[in-house]
Design an enzyme around this catalytic site. Sequence first.
Site, mmCIF file in Angstrom:
data_model
loop_
_atom_site.group_PDB
_atom_site.id
_atom_site.type_symbol
_atom_site.label_atom_id
_atom_site.label_comp_id
_atom_site.label_asym_id
_atom_site.label_seq_id
_atom_site.Cartn_x
_atom_site.Cartn_y
_atom_site.Cartn_z
ATOM 1 N N SER A 177 12.905 -4.260 -0.790
ATOM 2 C CA SER A 177 13.374 -2.902 -0.995
ATOM 3 C C SER A 177 14.689 -2.747 -0.234
ATOM 4 C CB SER A 177 12.312 -1.912 -0.511
ATOM 5 O OG SER A 177 12.720 -0.579 -0.687
ATOM 6 N N TYR B 209 20.859 3.446 -7.214
ATOM 7 C CA TYR B 209 20.271 2.379 -6.391
ATOM 8 C C TYR B 209 19.232 2.971 -5.448
ATOM 9 C CZ TYR B 209 19.774 -1.538 -3.173
ATOM 10 O OH TYR B 209 19.264 -2.552 -2.397
ATOM 11 N N LYS C 166 15.100 2.058 -5.370
ATOM 12 C CA LYS C 166 14.364 1.572 -4.205
ATOM 13 C C LYS C 166 13.296 2.566 -3.756
ATOM 14 C CE LYS C 166 16.383 -2.376 -3.987
ATOM 15 N NZ LYS C 166 15.627 -3.607 -4.346
#
Length: 272
Positions: free
Chosen positions: A134, A148, A152
Amino acid sequence: MAKTIFITGASRGFGKIWAEAFLKRGDKVVATARNTDTLNDLVATYGDAILPLQLDVNNREQVFTAVNKANQHFGVIDVLINNAGYGLFGTIEETSEQEARDQIETNVFGLLWVTQAVLPIMREQGRGHIIQVSSVLGLVTLPILGLYNASKFAVEGLSETLASEVKGFGINVSLIEPNGFSTDWAGASAINSKPMEIYDPIRAAFQAGLTEDSFGVPEATSDAVLKLVDSENPPLRLFLGKVALPWVQQVYAGRLSEWAEWSDVATAAHGK
């Protein structure tokens, strides 16, 4: 005791560094990449201890084929390291539909497909360790990296749920949460949205906040990952780097304070 490790995104960066660290100490490694030529140096050095496999994690059928081939080849998959992924730089407004879909497709669905493919094997073995790469940006956020961040955050929720579902099968789940490191993640590996001039001050502030000390040395992470893999009781979450934990502590202190400030409103909303 030697382990068999399945690593996605092993062509460069963390994936390749960790693959070599495992090989050096005598483990067996299934290393996947879109272009397996990037693994020729490891094959030349470590021979049959490494099985390079061409893999696009976005192709679910190809993922299951690769995982089953790896299991047949070595007879076991002790550890999965879901490392494949990339960064998308651009504000939320700047991000195109295709860029957004591609980011989630690789970082979330690609990870999901590999996880689903390895689970039946680990359940049958009665043991295994799934390690999801992660980011600290799965817990806190930065501007310019909205999609992004979102990918995650999704990996965090998926993996924490998975941990509660598979513990009884002898399978551990860990999330690795690095802060910034000096890989090419923000360079050749990254995608950049078409910029809008109105967001130039946000970009400038983002760049100004980055210092040389913000980024760790990628090779220095190997010992931590080896310790994680060798742990009999691995943590659900492991930060990598000295920046991540203080940052998260600061942000979460602010969140807890704000939640407490609004707690009367929240409680009244319960209705009874």
